[in-house]
Design a protein around this motif. Structure first.
Motif, PDB file in Angstrom:
ATOM      1  N   ASP A 105      -5.969  -0.632   1.576  1.00 30.66           N
ATOM      2  CA  ASP A 105      -5.137   0.352   2.274  1.00 30.66           C
ATOM      3  C   ASP A 105      -5.999   1.305   3.091  1.00 30.66           C
ATOM      4  O   ASP A 105      -5.598   1.749   4.158  1.00 30.66           O
ATOM      5  CB  ASP A 105      -4.288   1.146   1.267  1.00 30.66           C
ATOM      6  N   VAL A 126       4.020  -3.884   5.174  1.00 31.48           N
ATOM      7  CA  VAL A 126       4.020  -3.462   3.773  1.00 31.48           C
ATOM      8  C   VAL A 126       4.937  -4.399   2.987  1.00 31.48           C
ATOM      9  O   VAL A 126       5.836  -5.007   3.571  1.00 31.48           O
ATOM     10  CB  VAL A 126       4.520  -1.994   3.619  1.00 31.48           C
ATOM     11  N   GLN A 145       1.404   1.955  -0.094  1.00 29.48           N
ATOM     12  CA  GLN A 145       0.869   1.307   1.125  1.00 29.48           C
ATOM     13  C   GLN A 145       1.153   2.171   2.357  1.00 29.48           C
ATOM     14  O   GLN A 145       0.323   2.307   3.245  1.00 29.48           O
ATOM     15  CB  GLN A 145       1.500  -0.083   1.303  1.00 29.48           C
TER      16      GLN A 145
END
Ligand code: PGA
Length: 252
Positions: A105, A126, A145
């Motif tokens: 991330d 995502v 995320q």
């Protein structure tokens, strides 16, 4: 009203019967539509060719990834600086990149930042995997995320978020309209709470995962659904143009 996005993600493939055939049969069907904005993200190698061939069309051109540095000793990588000559879109954080190439991330947030700085529209992907879903962790995973992925930008005007549950990608089984609707709500809520009302209005949210001409009607008519990211079905010129044309007809 913003046009609905139909973004083809060709991955490491070229369309059935080749690129020239694809463009020849698809472009006349998908250019200058009133309600749909099509886009194509081919493998890097074909970006300059498509740039030329799409020149007089309204179809957007995108990349499937980028490196967050502008230049340097990064063998095999492509920067936003290089892409921006040709592309207006870039997919970032696709689950195949997260899973197979171990993208974190944190790296994804740097990519989103660089894309935005170079005036490329990032499509942040995502989504949860099947185990996370079975353990009721979908919202938590997608939220984290989003929060890390978007942590380095403050201009959300061009951002697109694609909800792509891993279990739906390439499986032939799209998420149900209900599942998609719930997650779109979660995504909008997280963006509003974390980044403010204005950002939630400008961010476009799309769905990806086994989108086809058979399920597009149910998906695109969901509330607050801004479009789709299409993998397999975008390699078939007929399917891809049918998806685009179906949306144009439904919205009309
Ligand atoms: P699919 O791929 O349409 O083949 O499921 C979507 C994606 O991975 O973006």
């Amino acid at each position: 009203m913003d046009k609905k996005l139909v973004i083809a993600n060709w991955k490491m493939n070229i369309p059935n019967e080749g690129i020239d055939h694809f463009l020849k049969s698809v472009i006349p069907e998908i250019t200058d539509l009133q309600y749909v904005q099509p886009g194509i993200c081919p493998p890097y190698l074909f970006i300059p060719k498509l740039f030329e061939l799409l020149d007089n069309s309204s179809v957007l051109l995108g990349a499937q990834n980028l490196h967050y540095e502008d230049n340097g000793a990064f063998t095999g990588e492509i920067s936003a600086q290089l892409l921006k000559t040709y592309c207006s879109l870039v997919i970032i954080g696709h689950s195949e990149r997260r899973r197979l190439f171990h993208e974190t991330d944190e790296e994804i947030s740097r990519k989103i930042q660089t894309a935005t700085q170079c005036n490329l529209t990032p499509i942040l992907c995502v989504g949860e995997n099947i185990t996370e879903r079975k353990n009721n962790l979908s919202n938590k995973i997608v939220t984290s995320q989003l929060i890390t992925g978007l942590s380095k930008i403050n201009n959300f005007n061009k951002l697109i978020v694609a909800y792509e549950p891993l279990w739906a990608i390439g499986s032939g089984n799209a998420a149900t309209p209900n599942d998609i609707e719930l997650m779109v709500k979660v995504i909008r809520q997280v963006i509003t709470e974390r980044f403010g009302i204005e950002s939630q209005n400008s961010v476009r949210i799309i769905y990806g995962g086994s989108v086809s001409e058979n399920n597009i009607t149910k998906i695109i008519t969901l509330p607050n659904m801004d479009g789709v990211l299409v993998g397999n079905a975008s390699l078939d010129p007929l399917q891809y143009s049918n998806i685009v044309k179906n949306i144009e007809t439904i919205i009309t």
